[in-house]
Scaffold this motif. Structure first.
Motif, PDB file in Angstrom:
ATOM      1  N   VAL A 123      41.265   3.761 -49.745  1.00 43.87           N
ATOM      2  CA  VAL A 123      41.431   4.867 -48.835  1.00 43.87           C
ATOM      3  C   VAL A 123      40.096   5.155 -48.138  1.00 43.87           C
ATOM      4  O   VAL A 123      39.756   5.510 -47.023  1.00 43.87           O
ATOM      5  CB  VAL A 123      42.129   6.136 -49.352  1.00 43.87           C
ATOM      6  N   LEU A 124      39.111   5.292 -49.177  1.00 42.18           N
ATOM      7  CA  LEU A 124      37.787   5.775 -48.886  1.00 42.18           C
ATOM      8  C   LEU A 124      37.085   4.617 -47.780  1.00 42.18           C
ATOM      9  O   LEU A 124      36.458   4.873 -46.907  1.00 42.18           O
ATOM     10  CB  LEU A 124      36.782   5.938 -50.075  1.00 42.18           C
ATOM     11  N   PHE A 125      37.426   3.220 -48.079  1.00 50.95           N
ATOM     12  CA  PHE A 125      36.803   2.276 -47.470  1.00 50.95           C
ATOM     13  C   PHE A 125      37.366   2.272 -45.946  1.00 50.95           C
ATOM     14  O   PHE A 125      36.466   2.107 -45.020  1.00 50.95           O
ATOM     15  CB  PHE A 125      37.107   0.942 -48.012  1.00 50.95           C
ATOM     16  N   ILE A 126      38.454   2.577 -46.015  1.00 53.96           N
ATOM     17  CA  ILE A 126      39.201   2.515 -44.533  1.00 53.96           C
ATOM     18  C   ILE A 126      38.712   3.567 -43.917  1.00 53.96           C
ATOM     19  O   ILE A 126      38.515   3.557 -42.546  1.00 53.96           O
ATOM     20  CB  ILE A 126      40.721   2.623 -44.925  1.00 53.96           C
ATOM     21  N   VAL A 127      38.814   4.836 -44.307  1.00 54.16           N
ATOM     22  CA  VAL A 127      38.302   5.991 -43.473  1.00 54.16           C
ATOM     23  C   VAL A 127      36.549   5.968 -43.236  1.00 54.16           C
ATOM     24  O   VAL A 127      36.286   6.251 -41.873  1.00 54.16           O
ATOM     25  CB  VAL A 127      38.517   7.395 -44.348  1.00 54.16           C
ATOM     26  N   ALA A 162      34.986   3.008 -42.879  1.00 53.20           N
ATOM     27  CA  ALA A 162      34.890   2.101 -41.940  1.00 53.20           C
ATOM     28  C   ALA A 162      35.201   2.431 -40.587  1.00 53.20           C
ATOM     29  O   ALA A 162      34.816   2.145 -39.592  1.00 53.20           O
ATOM     30  CB  ALA A 162      35.752   0.953 -42.203  1.00 53.20           C
ATOM     31  N   TYR A 163      36.338   3.310 -40.435  1.00 51.73           N
ATOM     32  CA  TYR A 163      36.803   3.894 -39.193  1.00 51.73           C
ATOM     33  C   TYR A 163      35.668   4.886 -38.535  1.00 51.73           C
ATOM     34  O   TYR A 163      35.470   4.814 -37.301  1.00 51.73           O
ATOM     35  CB  TYR A 163      38.126   4.658 -39.237  1.00 51.73           C
ATOM     36  N   PHE A 164      35.351   5.549 -39.357  1.00 52.71           N
ATOM     37  CA  PHE A 164      34.178   6.344 -38.960  1.00 52.71           C
ATOM     38  C   PHE A 164      32.786   5.745 -38.524  1.00 52.71           C
ATOM     39  O   PHE A 164      32.169   6.265 -37.657  1.00 52.71           O
ATOM     40  CB  PHE A 164      33.695   7.508 -40.139  1.00 52.71           C
ATOM     41  N   ILE A 165      32.448   4.714 -39.063  1.00 57.37           N
ATOM     42  CA  ILE A 165      31.447   3.751 -39.035  1.00 57.37           C
ATOM     43  C   ILE A 165      31.852   3.083 -37.480  1.00 57.37           C
ATOM     44  O   ILE A 165      30.650   3.449 -36.595  1.00 57.37           O
ATOM     45  CB  ILE A 165      31.056   2.630 -39.827  1.00 57.37           C
ATOM     46  N   ILE A 166      32.868   2.785 -37.018  1.00 52.39           N
ATOM     47  CA  ILE A 166      33.102   2.432 -35.684  1.00 52.39           C
ATOM     48  C   ILE A 166      33.061   3.405 -34.885  1.00 52.39           C
ATOM     49  O   ILE A 166      32.703   3.275 -33.650  1.00 52.39           O
ATOM     50  CB  ILE A 166      34.525   1.681 -35.913  1.00 52.39           C
ATOM     51  N   LEU A 167      33.439   4.941 -35.164  1.00 52.33           N
ATOM     52  CA  LEU A 167      33.427   5.595 -34.207  1.00 52.33           C
ATOM     53  C   LEU A 167      31.911   6.104 -33.839  1.00 52.33           C
ATOM     54  O   LEU A 167      31.401   6.216 -32.735  1.00 52.33           O
ATOM     55  CB  LEU A 167      33.848   7.064 -34.691  1.00 52.33           C
ATOM     56  N   VAL A 168      30.963   6.214 -34.789  1.00 51.44           N
ATOM     57  CA  VAL A 168      29.488   6.282 -34.751  1.00 51.44           C
ATOM     58  C   VAL A 168      29.017   5.097 -33.704  1.00 51.44           C
ATOM     59  O   VAL A 168      28.476   5.565 -33.002  1.00 51.44           O
ATOM     60  CB  VAL A 168      28.961   6.300 -35.998  1.00 51.44           C
ATOM     61  N   ARG A 169      29.284   4.014 -33.949  1.00 52.27           N
ATOM     62  CA  ARG A 169      28.831   2.725 -33.438  1.00 52.27           C
ATOM     63  C   ARG A 169      29.294   2.919 -31.987  1.00 52.27           C
ATOM     64  O   ARG A 169      28.622   2.656 -31.093  1.00 52.27           O
ATOM     65  CB  ARG A 169      29.367   1.469 -33.991  1.00 52.27           C
ATOM     66  N   SER A 170      30.496   3.227 -31.540  1.00 53.14           N
ATOM     67  CA  SER A 170      31.020   3.547 -30.434  1.00 53.14           C
ATOM     68  C   SER A 170      30.284   4.525 -29.428  1.00 53.14           C
ATOM     69  O   SER A 170      29.683   4.353 -28.462  1.00 53.14           O
ATOM     70  CB  SER A 170      32.560   4.010 -30.201  1.00 53.14           C
ATOM     71  N   GLU A 171      29.763   5.632 -30.107  1.00 56.03           N
ATOM     72  CA  GLU A 171      29.241   6.658 -29.485  1.00 56.03           C
ATOM     73  C   GLU A 171      27.708   6.469 -29.406  1.00 56.03           C
ATOM     74  O   GLU A 171      27.163   6.461 -28.375  1.00 56.03           O
ATOM     75  CB  GLU A 171      29.382   7.885 -30.455  1.00 56.03           C
ATOM     76  N   PHE A 172      27.155   5.556 -30.286  1.00 56.31           N
ATOM     77  CA  PHE A 172      25.753   5.107 -30.131  1.00 56.31           C
ATOM     78  C   PHE A 172      25.710   4.173 -29.077  1.00 56.31           C
ATOM     79  O   PHE A 172      24.668   4.303 -28.216  1.00 56.31           O
ATOM     80  CB  PHE A 172      25.453   4.501 -31.534  1.00 56.31           C
TER      81      PHE A 172
END
Length: 192
Positions: free
Chosen positions: A141-145, A147-157
């Motif tokens: 669960v921690l890995f999925i959450v 990883a999703y957050f990292i994708i969000l930050v990368r998209s905003e970056f």
């Protein structure tokens, strides 16, 4: 084979990307402050019974909470001011944190497996059910959450990085032209 990481435009499929990241960061900051206060309270209450090892563990946890608080502060500042550099720092921190968390959880699960081989067979099922399976579930669960957050930050970056770039598409030749727009204060002063 190379895969593209998706570019997301919304956080949790309902919030705009930047506002969703800000909401996530503010909630994380509140939780960090609660964890920090509970650790300080634990030290205050348990200090007569604490050993040197428990002092080291608690001080390491408090240090990690403070570091996490500072980096999430970078995220909040970069999202409010649209600062690409701070967002990149937070993005790299998130990836490093994900790797360190996975290494720590693998070490924890490994230590329980070593413990299983040292006990009798009747207790193995109890240890599996009470310690190892919840740890594996929490890790997934921690890995999925994260990883999703990292994708969000990368998209905003990437949105912040490409904000000053405008693209034009010519339908006549199906060519793409890119114009990079930068504002220089020196040229504005010379014109005036």
């Amino acid at each position: 084979m190379r895969r593209e990481i998706p570019m997301l435009l919304r956080c949790c499929f309902c919030f705009p990307l930047r506002y969703g990241l800000l909401l996530w960061a503010y909630i994380k900051q509140i939780l960090s402050l609660v964890c920090f206060a509970s650790m300080i309270f634990k030290v205050y209450i348990d200090s007569p019974r604490m050993t040197l090892q428990s002092y080291v563990e608690v001080s390491a946890i408090i240090t990690l909470i403070i570091v996490d608080f500072v980096f999430y502060l970078f995220l909040i500042i970069s999202a409010h001011t649209e600062n690409c550099r701070l967002m990149r720092i937070f993005y790299r921190y998130s990836i490093a944190l994900l790797c360190l968390t996975m290494i720590g959880m693998a070490w924890y699960i490994r230590s329980w497996f070593i413990y299983i081989f040292s006990i009798d067979v009747s207790s193995v099922l109890l240890v599996l059910r009470s310690n190892i399976l919840p740890a594996i579930g929490a890790t997934l669960v921690l890995f999925i959450v994260q990883a999703y957050f990292i994708i969000l930050v990368r998209s905003e970056f990437n949105n912040l990085k490409n904000k000053s770039q405008t693209e034009f598409v010519s339908n006549a030749f199906a060519e793409k032209c890119t114009a990079k727009i930068s504002f220089d204060k020196r040229t504005e002063e010379n014109v005036a």
